[in-house]
Design a protein around this motif. Structure first.
Motif, mmCIF file in Angstrom:
data_model
loop_
_atom_site.group_PDB
_atom_site.id
_atom_site.type_symbol
_atom_site.label_atom_id
_atom_site.label_comp_id
_atom_site.label_asym_id
_atom_site.label_seq_id
_atom_site.Cartn_x
_atom_site.Cartn_y
_atom_site.Cartn_z
ATOM 1 N N ALA A 107 -7.266 -0.137 -4.321
ATOM 2 C CA ALA A 107 -8.668 -0.647 -3.687
ATOM 3 C C ALA A 107 -8.746 -1.960 -3.210
ATOM 4 C CB ALA A 107 -10.003 -0.085 -4.580
ATOM 5 N N ALA A 108 -8.268 -2.851 -4.300
ATOM 6 C CA ALA A 108 -8.366 -4.390 -3.990
ATOM 7 C C ALA A 108 -7.505 -4.620 -2.793
ATOM 8 C CB ALA A 108 -7.785 -5.373 -5.171
ATOM 9 N N PHE A 109 -6.216 -4.059 -2.660
ATOM 10 C CA PHE A 109 -5.365 -4.309 -1.645
ATOM 11 C C PHE A 109 -5.914 -3.827 -0.160
ATOM 12 C CE2 PHE A 109 -0.766 -5.572 -3.267
ATOM 13 C CZ PHE A 109 -1.296 -6.076 -4.399
ATOM 14 N N VAL A 110 -6.470 -2.731 -0.262
ATOM 15 C CA VAL A 110 -7.044 -2.253 1.016
ATOM 16 C C VAL A 110 -8.078 -3.160 1.356
ATOM 17 C CG1 VAL A 110 -8.506 -0.456 1.821
ATOM 18 C CG2 VAL A 110 -6.542 0.071 0.559
ATOM 19 N N LEU A 111 -8.986 -3.622 0.497
ATOM 20 C CA LEU A 111 -9.985 -4.701 0.819
ATOM 21 C C LEU A 111 -9.302 -5.977 1.617
ATOM 22 C CD1 LEU A 111 -12.924 -5.435 0.923
ATOM 23 C CD2 LEU A 111 -12.769 -6.384 -1.559
ATOM 24 N N GLY B 35 -4.895 2.298 -9.230
ATOM 25 C CA GLY B 35 -5.965 2.899 -8.179
ATOM 26 C C GLY B 35 -6.921 1.462 -7.965
ATOM 27 N N LEU B 36 -7.281 0.965 -8.804
ATOM 28 C CA LEU B 36 -8.278 -0.088 -8.627
ATOM 29 C C LEU B 36 -7.096 -1.303 -7.815
ATOM 30 C CD1 LEU B 36 -10.183 -0.478 -11.932
ATOM 31 C CD2 LEU B 36 -11.266 0.149 -9.679
ATOM 32 N N LEU B 37 -6.214 -1.459 -8.269
ATOM 33 C CA LEU B 37 -5.341 -2.422 -7.561
ATOM 34 C C LEU B 37 -5.169 -2.015 -5.905
ATOM 35 C CD1 LEU B 37 -3.479 -4.966 -7.789
ATOM 36 C CD2 LEU B 37 -1.640 -3.435 -8.192
ATOM 37 N N LEU C 110 0.904 -1.170 -0.061
ATOM 38 C CA LEU C 110 -0.092 0.063 0.035
ATOM 39 C C LEU C 110 0.831 1.242 0.258
ATOM 40 C CD1 LEU C 110 -2.912 -1.201 2.372
ATOM 41 C CD2 LEU C 110 -2.941 -0.590 -0.148
ATOM 42 N N PHE C 111 1.909 1.308 0.604
ATOM 43 C CA PHE C 111 2.726 2.223 0.734
ATOM 44 C C PHE C 111 3.475 2.831 -0.622
ATOM 45 C CE2 PHE C 111 7.426 3.541 0.687
ATOM 46 C CZ PHE C 111 7.248 4.613 0.875
#
Length: 179
Positions: free
Chosen positions: A57-61, A53-55, A18-19
């Motif tokens: 979002a997936a990693f945040v989830l 950005g979509l990646l 994420l960083f």
């Protein structure tokens, strides 16, 4: 739930991924300026920005799911009460920004009338008609959120470095691989 002694390997990998993604996406926005309006390179920059950005979002989830499944270590016993509360506040704000930022980006893309494309693997068309004035408002919110997450992440990093190198209080021991 019993709290783990340290963050799991998956949590550490997701933290650093994420960083890298947040930093890279922030820097990628400046690449737009390398191309004049109408240049295909400019569109390619935004295609990459949307895909990464979509990646994000997936990693945040994934990070939220892992956090709920595994838990987090107890706050360090040597930390002051105000430090523990401040750390909790900063972490909560970082999570809120990590959730809000991709959502704002998705809405912005659709408000511009563009489809969401994930590296060309799949495309999600805009569910509503383009609305340029609304898109401008969302762009300002998205930019504010991006700046806020960079500032807050920098504060988080400075605090971690201060604990690790100045106080040497073991506060970050749960975050790094054992030596």
């Amino acid at each position: 739930m019993i709290r783990p002694a340290a963050y799991s390997h998956a949590q550490k990998v997701l933290h650093w991924a994420l960083f890298v993604l947040v930093s890279g996406l922030y820097l990628l926005t400046y690449a737009e300026g390398l191309f004049p309006r109408g240049d295909p390179g400019r569109a390619w920059v935004w295609w990459l920005h949307i895909s990464f950005g979509l990646l994000l979002a997936a990693f945040v989830l994934a990070r939220l799911i892992v956090r709920l499944a595994v838990g987090v270590p107890e706050p360090d016993a040597v930390a002051n009460r105000w430090e523990t509360r401040l750390a909790s506040l900063v972490h909560g704000l970082l999570y809120a920004l990590l959730i809000a930022l991709p959502i704002a980006g998705i809405i912005l893309t659709w408000a511009r009338g563009d489809s969401l494309s994930f590296f060309g693997i799949f495309t999600i068309p805009a569910p509503f008609a383009a609305d340029r004035p609304f898109a401008q408002q969302v762009q300002e919110i998205h930019a504010f959120l991006a700046n806020a997450i960079i500032i807050l992440a920098a504060f988080h990093a400075v605090a971690a470095l201060w604990h690790h190198f100045i106080r040497r209080d073991g506060c970050c021991a749960a975050c790094f691989p054992a030596q």
